[in-house]
Design a protein around this motif. Structure first.
Motif, PDB file in Angstrom:
ATOM      1  N   PRO A  42       0.804  -1.231   0.000  1.00 15.65           N
ATOM      2  CA  PRO A  42       0.000   0.000   0.000  1.00 15.65           C
ATOM      3  C   PRO A  42       0.832   1.275   0.000  1.00 15.65           C
ATOM      4  O   PRO A  42       0.406   2.292  -0.542  1.00 15.65           O
ATOM      5  CB  PRO A  42      -0.832  -0.132   1.290  1.00 15.65           C
ATOM      6  CG  PRO A  42      -0.840  -1.593   1.598  1.00 15.65           C
ATOM      7  CD  PRO A  42       0.469  -2.119   1.125  1.00 15.65           C
ATOM      8  N   ALA A  43       2.020   1.249   0.621  1.00 21.32           N
ATOM      9  CA  ALA A  43       2.838   2.467   0.676  1.00 21.32           C
ATOM     10  C   ALA A  43       3.250   2.926  -0.725  1.00 21.32           C
ATOM     11  O   ALA A  43       3.273   4.119  -1.027  1.00 21.32           O
ATOM     12  CB  ALA A  43       4.077   2.226   1.536  1.00 21.32           C
ATOM     13  N   ALA A  44       3.566   1.960  -1.586  1.00 18.37           N
ATOM     14  CA  ALA A  44       3.942   2.316  -2.957  1.00 18.37           C
ATOM     15  C   ALA A  44       2.746   2.890  -3.706  1.00 18.37           C
ATOM     16  O   ALA A  44       2.881   3.845  -4.482  1.00 18.37           O
ATOM     17  CB  ALA A  44       4.481   1.089  -3.687  1.00 18.37           C
ATOM     18  N   ALA A  45       1.562   2.324  -3.477  1.00 21.57           N
ATOM     19  CA  ALA A  45       0.363   2.845  -4.122  1.00 21.57           C
ATOM     20  C   ALA A  45       0.037   4.247  -3.615  1.00 21.57           C
ATOM     21  O   ALA A  45      -0.402   5.112  -4.379  1.00 21.57           O
ATOM     22  CB  ALA A  45      -0.813   1.904  -3.886  1.00 21.57           C
ATOM     23  N   ASP A  46       0.239   4.480  -2.311  1.00 19.95           N
ATOM     24  CA  ASP A  46       0.019   5.821  -1.761  1.00 19.95           C
ATOM     25  C   ASP A  46       0.984   6.825  -2.390  1.00 19.95           C
ATOM     26  O   ASP A  46       0.610   7.974  -2.681  1.00 19.95           O
ATOM     27  CB  ASP A  46       0.194   5.808  -0.247  1.00 19.95           C
ATOM     28  CG  ASP A  46      -0.928   5.062   0.459  1.00 19.95           C
ATOM     29  OD1 ASP A  46      -1.980   4.835  -0.175  1.00 19.95           O
ATOM     30  OD2 ASP A  46      -0.742   4.694   1.637  1.00 19.95           O
ATOM     31  N   LEU A  47       2.225   6.414  -2.592  1.00 20.95           N
ATOM     32  CA  LEU A  47       3.193   7.287  -3.252  1.00 20.95           C
ATOM     33  C   LEU A  47       2.731   7.624  -4.662  1.00 20.95           C
ATOM     34  O   LEU A  47       2.794   8.785  -5.087  1.00 20.95           O
ATOM     35  CB  LEU A  47       4.567   6.617  -3.295  1.00 20.95           C
ATOM     36  CG  LEU A  47       5.630   7.318  -4.164  1.00 20.95           C
ATOM     37  CD1 LEU A  47       5.931   8.711  -3.627  1.00 20.95           C
ATOM     38  CD2 LEU A  47       6.902   6.476  -4.240  1.00 20.95           C
ATOM     39  N   LEU A  48       2.243   6.626  -5.385  1.00 23.70           N
ATOM     40  CA  LEU A  48       1.757   6.866  -6.743  1.00 23.70           C
ATOM     41  C   LEU A  48       0.614   7.879  -6.731  1.00 23.70           C
ATOM     42  O   LEU A  48       0.553   8.773  -7.588  1.00 23.70           O
ATOM     43  CB  LEU A  48       1.290   5.551  -7.360  1.00 23.70           C
ATOM     44  CG  LEU A  48       0.849   5.626  -8.823  1.00 23.70           C
ATOM     45  CD1 LEU A  48       2.047   5.878  -9.737  1.00 23.70           C
ATOM     46  CD2 LEU A  48       0.128   4.345  -9.227  1.00 23.70           C
ATOM     47  N   ASP A  49      -0.283   7.765  -5.759  1.00 23.73           N
ATOM     48  CA  ASP A  49      -1.401   8.709  -5.674  1.00 23.73           C
ATOM     49  C   ASP A  49      -0.897  10.124  -5.415  1.00 23.73           C
ATOM     50  O   ASP A  49      -1.418  11.091  -5.980  1.00 23.73           O
ATOM     51  CB  ASP A  49      -2.364   8.280  -4.567  1.00 23.73           C
ATOM     52  CG  ASP A  49      -3.118   7.005  -4.908  1.00 23.73           C
ATOM     53  OD1 ASP A  49      -3.138   6.630  -6.093  1.00 23.73           O
ATOM     54  OD2 ASP A  49      -3.669   6.381  -3.980  1.00 23.73           O
ATOM     55  N   ARG A  50       0.120  10.269  -4.558  1.00 25.91           N
ATOM     56  CA  ARG A  50       0.672  11.607  -4.300  1.00 25.91           C
ATOM     57  C   ARG A  50       1.316  12.176  -5.560  1.00 25.91           C
ATOM     58  O   ARG A  50       1.173  13.370  -5.865  1.00 25.91           O
ATOM     59  CB  ARG A  50       1.691  11.561  -3.158  1.00 25.91           C
ATOM     60  CG  ARG A  50       1.086  11.215  -1.806  1.00 25.91           C
ATOM     61  CD  ARG A  50       1.998  11.603  -0.661  1.00 25.91           C
ATOM     62  NE  ARG A  50       3.259  10.895  -0.658  1.00 25.91           N
ATOM     63  CZ  ARG A  50       3.468   9.707  -0.106  1.00 25.91           C
ATOM     64  NH1 ARG A  50       2.449   9.075   0.485  1.00 25.91           N
ATOM     65  NH2 ARG A  50       4.645   9.142  -0.122  1.00 25.91           N
ATOM     66  N   LEU A  51       2.022  11.328  -6.293  1.00 30.82           N
ATOM     67  CA  LEU A  51       2.650  11.784  -7.536  1.00 30.82           C
ATOM     68  C   LEU A  51       1.599  12.238  -8.550  1.00 30.82           C
ATOM     69  O   LEU A  51       1.857  13.134  -9.360  1.00 30.82           O
ATOM     70  CB  LEU A  51       3.496  10.665  -8.140  1.00 30.82           C
ATOM     71  CG  LEU A  51       4.690  10.189  -7.311  1.00 30.82           C
ATOM     72  CD1 LEU A  51       5.420   9.055  -8.021  1.00 30.82           C
ATOM     73  CD2 LEU A  51       5.656  11.324  -7.010  1.00 30.82           C
ATOM     74  N   ALA A  52       0.406  11.643  -8.495  1.00 31.61           N
ATOM     75  CA  ALA A  52      -0.663  12.018  -9.419  1.00 31.61           C
ATOM     76  C   ALA A  52      -1.202  13.411  -9.131  1.00 31.61           C
ATOM     77  O   ALA A  52      -1.905  13.984  -9.971  1.00 31.61           O
ATOM     78  CB  ALA A  52      -1.789  10.996  -9.358  1.00 31.61           C
ATOM     79  N   PHE A  53      -0.910  13.978  -7.954  1.00 35.46           N
ATOM     80  CA  PHE A  53      -1.334  15.344  -7.652  1.00 35.46           C
ATOM     81  C   PHE A  53      -0.241  16.361  -7.975  1.00 35.46           C
ATOM     82  O   PHE A  53      -0.474  17.564  -7.872  1.00 35.46           O
ATOM     83  CB  PHE A  53      -1.771  15.466  -6.191  1.00 35.46           C
ATOM     84  CG  PHE A  53      -3.195  15.063  -5.975  1.00 35.46           C
ATOM     85  CD1 PHE A  53      -4.208  16.008  -5.963  1.00 35.46           C
ATOM     86  CD2 PHE A  53      -3.540  13.728  -5.833  1.00 35.46           C
ATOM     87  CE1 PHE A  53      -5.521  15.643  -5.795  1.00 35.46           C
ATOM     88  CE2 PHE A  53      -4.852  13.342  -5.666  1.00 35.46           C
ATOM     89  CZ  PHE A  53      -5.852  14.297  -5.646  1.00 35.46           C
ATOM     90  N   LEU A  54       0.944  15.882  -8.342  1.00 32.79           N
ATOM     91  CA  LEU A  54       1.964  16.773  -8.887  1.00 32.79           C
ATOM     92  C   LEU A  54       1.734  16.880 -10.399  1.00 32.79           C
ATOM     93  O   LEU A  54       0.764  16.362 -10.922  1.00 32.79           O
ATOM     94  CB  LEU A  54       3.356  16.231  -8.558  1.00 32.79           C
ATOM     95  CG  LEU A  54       3.665  16.069  -7.065  1.00 32.79           C
ATOM     96  CD1 LEU A  54       5.056  15.480  -6.874  1.00 32.79           C
ATOM     97  CD2 LEU A  54       3.533  17.387  -6.326  1.00 32.79           C
ATOM     98  N   ALA A  55       2.603  17.557 -11.096  1.00 30.42           N
ATOM     99  CA  ALA A  55       2.426  17.746 -12.536  1.00 30.42           C
ATOM    100  C   ALA A  55       2.945  16.530 -13.299  1.00 30.42           C
ATOM    101  O   ALA A  55       3.820  15.812 -12.805  1.00 30.42           O
ATOM    102  CB  ALA A  55       3.166  19.001 -12.989  1.00 30.42           C
ATOM    103  N   PRO A  56       2.425  16.276 -14.510  1.00 27.98           N
ATOM    104  CA  PRO A  56       2.960  15.179 -15.334  1.00 27.98           C
ATOM    105  C   PRO A  56       4.274  15.576 -16.004  1.00 27.98           C
ATOM    106  O   PRO A  56       4.428  15.506 -17.222  1.00 27.98           O
ATOM    107  CB  PRO A  56       1.838  14.952 -16.356  1.00 27.98           C
ATOM    108  CG  PRO A  56       1.180  16.276 -16.498  1.00 27.98           C
ATOM    109  CD  PRO A  56       1.250  16.917 -15.133  1.00 27.98           C
TER     110      PRO A  56
END
Length: 758
Positions: free
Chosen positions: A275-289
């Motif tokens: 889950p920690a890796a998935a949470d990181l991915l979600d945070r990255l999705a709120f930064l810019a592409p």
């Protein structure tokens, strides 16, 4: 993905022994009749698989196509295989996303070759023996995900092997070819095939919106053709509801939609990395592409620039799985999501969870340790952070509730605003400052120190863009609030007083500016000491005021002392030292010490060109004043060359009617007059000299206009009627700024001295 094999061309095998090799066996999925472009990639695949290209590996005849889901790896491999199938006696397509599917495909191939065995593993061995004895085969392993599990199922040397997959580790087998997005023309071509009614211009807009991702280009083209939506309506739908914009539809070739690809990959991330890796991915999705630099664990050694993801082991696992699942690219020590993957990941998160994840994304970005925003050495790193700051600020307005921004993130934002100012990007800075001030006014209140600091930065950048009235209004408001909330001894209040003094200075109220600047200088001398950098800055402002009030020698003496102290305290190449030298050079020019002024200005210009570049506003100011000095030394050809260059650069940077551009135009015109080259003057040639038309020229007011004195101005000789002259859109305020012998930019080049605390 595994592609269905819907046709097999082969001769029936004899009852005993393998099939006659002269009879070809071709088992391939159907060819994509709408395959578009990829010419260079197809040539690279051909050269590598035939062992004729550069960069040959120890696995000749093996090529690995690597890329994210939806990038077109399968279609590229399929097109290459169909084009070259006739060159091989055996061509066999293997769907390699699951071990069981690979076993089934290979045993079917063995059966077609007439091989038998009592166990599947023995049948595979027999197949490898058969393939090792011949060289006329091509196998395609499509969507190979688990390299470790497949080691025993890779064919022997002898023939050719083409692999597709997302995991970069697969590229260790044979020659790696990275498959990237379509070229724009390829996107437009495919969109036009799928939706013939789409104009080339609209196809270009759609292609840009989907980031030229081949799968999405295909999906969107079909969606637009089926729905008949106008392009503008579709782009709005794509931004607001990406999952409802056709990205969940299967393609003509039965490829799952991008939505399914992304959701499945994120689910696999949870099971493989936690889950920690998935949470990181979600945070990255709120930064810019955009590329997100990855830092290192400070406990493991010297820190590396970038966001800190935690301890080394946890960070390595998360990044590795995110990349191997094709959810982001990893290059140059940075992660980057495709814009559609980014949108779909964010869109799948329930709206009531956005605020919490947004806050976590702010905290993640704030783990980046940035250098001094004033110095060019740090600007590259700041440039990588700006898109993510902008994304977080722009999305904050839509968040539910009134959750405060992370404190460390606010500090980062203020440093980014400062960087944008010093690097000459005031237009971008104004956008970010306005977003920041509105958000923080709502969430923190108008009197919060961070809100006021954002207002201070906003005013500085507004002035740089020529928005003088707005800048003065913001400066006045920030100063009043800081006096009331912080008191006059606070350094932020003193900074605001100096900045508002600069507004008064530009309006010609030198006495008012002097009163404020002298008060700030006395406060700083008492609180910080005589030689503190901030005290020197205050003295610099005071010297400018005295100069304009007619105390030329006293003003020059202060500026010379400040320059000397700054060299000692800050060093020769510090921006404030260079600014003092720039200002002192203009003083010397005005006082007639032209040789010394010339040497000093040339020194400053060489440093600024080296540190800031040719087009930075500070570099252009120094070049402009160097040209003025050359003009007064009667070196008119050199002055003309410099002024013309600065004028053209300022036109590109600011526009024709910006005060800095107009100053350059007038200096250029003065050089042309001295060279008697009137036809080249942009204002005189078009008979619209604003000095003469507006009758506000300081030369005219002081009755020392060289044009009038020498009676050589072609504008006056031709005497056009007032009605024939078109007035430019220049405000009276702008004329006030230009008519003074020194502008705010000359006074301090808009350097908002915010100290080291931000």
């Amino acid at each position: 993905m595994a592609t269905h094999i819907d046709h097999v061309h082969l001769a029936p095998p004899p009852s005993n022994g393998p099939v006659t090799r002269a009879r070809p066996i071709h088992a391939l999925p159907s060819r994509n009749q709408a395959f578009t472009g990829r010419t260079a990639l197809l040539e690279r695949v051909g050269a590598s698989i035939q062992h004729t290209g550069e960069g040959v590996t120890e696995d000749p005849g093996v090529v690995s196509l690597i890329g994210m889901g939806g990038i077109g790896k399968t279609q590229l491999a399929l097109e290459y295989t169909h084009r070259h199938a006739d060159e091989y006696g055996l061509v066999w397509w293997v769907g390699a996303d699951q071990l069981a599917a690979v076993m089934a495909s290979l045993t079917a191939l063995a059966s077609q070759l007439g091989l038998t065995a009592v166990q599947p593993s023995l049948l595979i061995r027999a197949l490898w023996v058969e393939l090792a004895s011949r060289h006329d085969w091509l196998l395609v392993y499509d969507n190979l995900d688990d390299l470790g599990a497949m080691n025993d199922l890779l064919p022997p040397d002898g023939g050719k092997l083409l692999i597709t997959g997302r995991d970069p580790r697969i590229g260790r087998i044979g020659t790696r070819i990275d498959v990237t997005e379509f070229e724009r023309e390829e996107s437009i071509t495919l969109l036009s095939r799928r939706c013939p009614s789409l104009s080339p211009a609209d196809a270009d807009r759609v292609a840009a919106a989907v980031g030229d991702l081949p799968l999405s280009v295909e999906q969107v083209g079909c969606f637009l053709d089926e729905t008949g939506l106008e392009t503008a309506d579709y782009l709005t739908l794509l931004r607001s509801q990406p999952t409802a914009s056709g990205l969940d539809d299967r393609t003509v070739s039965a490829h799952p939609g991008l939505v399914s690809v992304v959701v499945t990959s994120r689910d696999r991330l949870v099971t493989t990395a936690g889950p920690a890796a998935a949470d990181l991915l979600d945070r990255l999705a709120f930064l810019a592409p955009e590329p997100i630099p990855l830092g290192s664990d400070p406990a493991a050694g010297p820190p590396r620039f970038g966001v800190r993801l935690g301890d080394t082991a946890t960070a390595a696992l998360a990044v590795r799985k995110i990349v191997t699942l094709g959810l982001a690219r990893h290059a140059d020590n940075a992660l980057q999501m495709h814009r559609l993957v980014h949108s779909l990941l964010r869109d799948r998160i329930p709206f009531d969870e956005h605020a919490v994840i947004h806050h976590a994304a702010e905290e993640l970005l704030a783990t980046i340790a940035l250098g001094d925003p004033d110095t060019p050495e740090s600007w590259h790193e700041y440039g990588l952070v700006v898109p993510h700051v902008r994304e977080l600020l722009s999305s904050a307005a839509a968040l539910p509730g009134s959750q405060l921004d992370a404190e460390a993130f606010r500090t980062l934002v203020l440093k980014v605003q400062r960087y944008l100012y010093f690097s000459g990007q005031s237009r971008s800075a104004v956008d970010i400052c306005r977003m920041t001030q509105k958000s923080w006014t709502d969430r923190l209140g108008p009197d919060h120190p961070d809100t006021l600091h954002a207002g201070y930065n906003l005013a500085s950048n507004l002035f740089e863009l020529g928005e003088y009235a707005q800048a003065r209004e913001v400066d006045q408001d920030v100063l009043d609030r800081r006096r009331r909330v912080l008191g006059m001894d606070h350094q932020d209040t003193i900074r605001s007083a100096h900045q508002f003094a600069a507004d008064l200075y530009d309006l010609g109220d030198y006495a008012g500016a002097r009163a404020l600047d002298e008060e700030g200088w006395r406060h700083r001398r008492r609180l910080l000491g005589e030689h503190h950098p901030d005290t020197l800055q205050s003295a610099h402002y005071l010297g400018s005021d005295l100069y304009e009030l007619g105390e030329l020698e006293k003003g020059r003496a202060i500026n010379e002392e400040v320059f000397k102290r700054r060299r000692e305290v800050l060093g020769e190449h510090h921006p404030d030292t260079l600014h003092s030298a720039h200002h002192l050079g203009s003083d010397l020019c005005d006082l007639g010490e032209l040789d010394r002024a010339l040497k000093l200005q040339q020194w400053v210009l060489s440093r600024r060109r080296q540190l800031l570049g040719e087009d930075h506003p500070d570099t252009l100011r120094t070049t402009h004043y160097l040209a003025i000095t050359l003009h007064r030394m009667a070196d008119h050809p050199q002055a003309r060359a410099l002024n013309e260059d600065v004028w053209n650069r300022r036109r590109r940077l600011h526009g024709d009617d910006h005060p800095d551009t107009l100053r350059s135009a007038y200096s250029f015109a003065d050089d042309l007059r001295a060279l008697e080259d009137y036809p080249q003057c942009p204002y005189l040639r078009e008979r619209r000299c604003p000095y003469l038309r507006e009758r506000r020229c300081p030369y005219l007011r002081e009755r020392r206009c060289p044009y009038l004195r020498e009676r050589r101005c072609p504008y006056l000789r031709d005497q056009p009627s007032p009605s024939s002259v078109q007035r430019p859109a220049i405000t009276s305020e702008a004329w006030t700024m230009m008519s003074g012998s020194r502008s705010r930019a000359m006074r301090r080049c808009l350097r908002p001295n915010s100290g080291d605390d931000q």
